[in-house]
Design a protein around this motif. Sequence first.
Motif, PDB file in Angstrom:
ATOM      1  N   ARG A 141      76.278   5.325  68.837  1.00 63.68           N
ATOM      2  CA  ARG A 141      77.522   6.065  69.086  1.00 63.68           C
ATOM      3  C   ARG A 141      78.582   5.759  68.023  1.00 63.68           C
ATOM      4  N   ALA A 144      77.543   7.595  64.805  1.00 66.00           N
ATOM      5  CA  ALA A 144      77.829   9.029  64.906  1.00 66.00           C
ATOM      6  C   ALA A 144      79.330   9.287  64.769  1.00 66.00           C
ATOM      7  N   PHE A 145      80.140   8.439  65.383  1.00 70.43           N
ATOM      8  CA  PHE A 145      81.595   8.578  65.288  1.00 70.43           C
ATOM      9  C   PHE A 145      82.065   8.396  63.847  1.00 70.43           C
ATOM     10  N   LYS A 148      81.189  11.404  61.807  1.00 68.20           N
ATOM     11  CA  LYS A 148      82.056  12.532  62.172  1.00 68.20           C
ATOM     12  C   LYS A 148      83.432  12.378  61.531  1.00 68.20           C
ATOM     13  N   ASP A 151      83.187  13.036  57.839  1.00 67.12           N
ATOM     14  CA  ASP A 151      83.053  14.479  57.592  1.00 67.12           C
ATOM     15  C   ASP A 151      84.412  15.181  57.713  1.00 67.12           C
ATOM     16  N   VAL A 152      85.164  14.837  58.741  1.00 68.73           N
ATOM     17  CA  VAL A 152      86.491  15.442  58.932  1.00 68.73           C
ATOM     18  C   VAL A 152      87.405  15.094  57.777  1.00 68.73           C
TER      19      VAL A 152
END
Length: 157
Positions: A141, A144-145, A148, A151-152
């Motif tokens: 988790r 993945a965070f 993310k 990517d942002v």
Amino acid sequence: ANFYVTECSGNKNDLLYFRHDVWCRISAPAWTRLKSTIFEKLSKDRFDSLLKDRKLGYAPLRLVPKRNGFRPITNLKRVQPWSRFFPHYHHHPGSRHRQHLRDLPINKALSNIFEVLKFEWHRKPHLQGSSAFGISGVFQRLRAFKLKIRDVLSHRS
């Protein structure tokens, strides 16, 4: 002299030896804190009522020393003989051969329920919410965070 032997919270392979009088003196505040914050004193009638209707066994609580105090630990894998502590409670009248949940370790008594929950957990992962089971689940988790967020942030540049 009699000694109390326990493992250390930081390293399960290290054994600590305490004289009984020393152990009682240093663990007494922790027991007092547990009794005043987590546990409640029961009357004999309330205790009898709860024990009579109890389906699962019980697990004794012990304290393991750590750097700043104690950690309460219980072992749910071991069978605790009811007759040792509660000789007047006969929990399977009429049948000496039938095994009751109270006669099993708590982990074993709950294993079927645990398997059903695991099945549903794999079947409907969207119901997990923010749950993470085990260190690998936490790592997945967090990874993945992190991806993310990366990517942002890369799309903003």
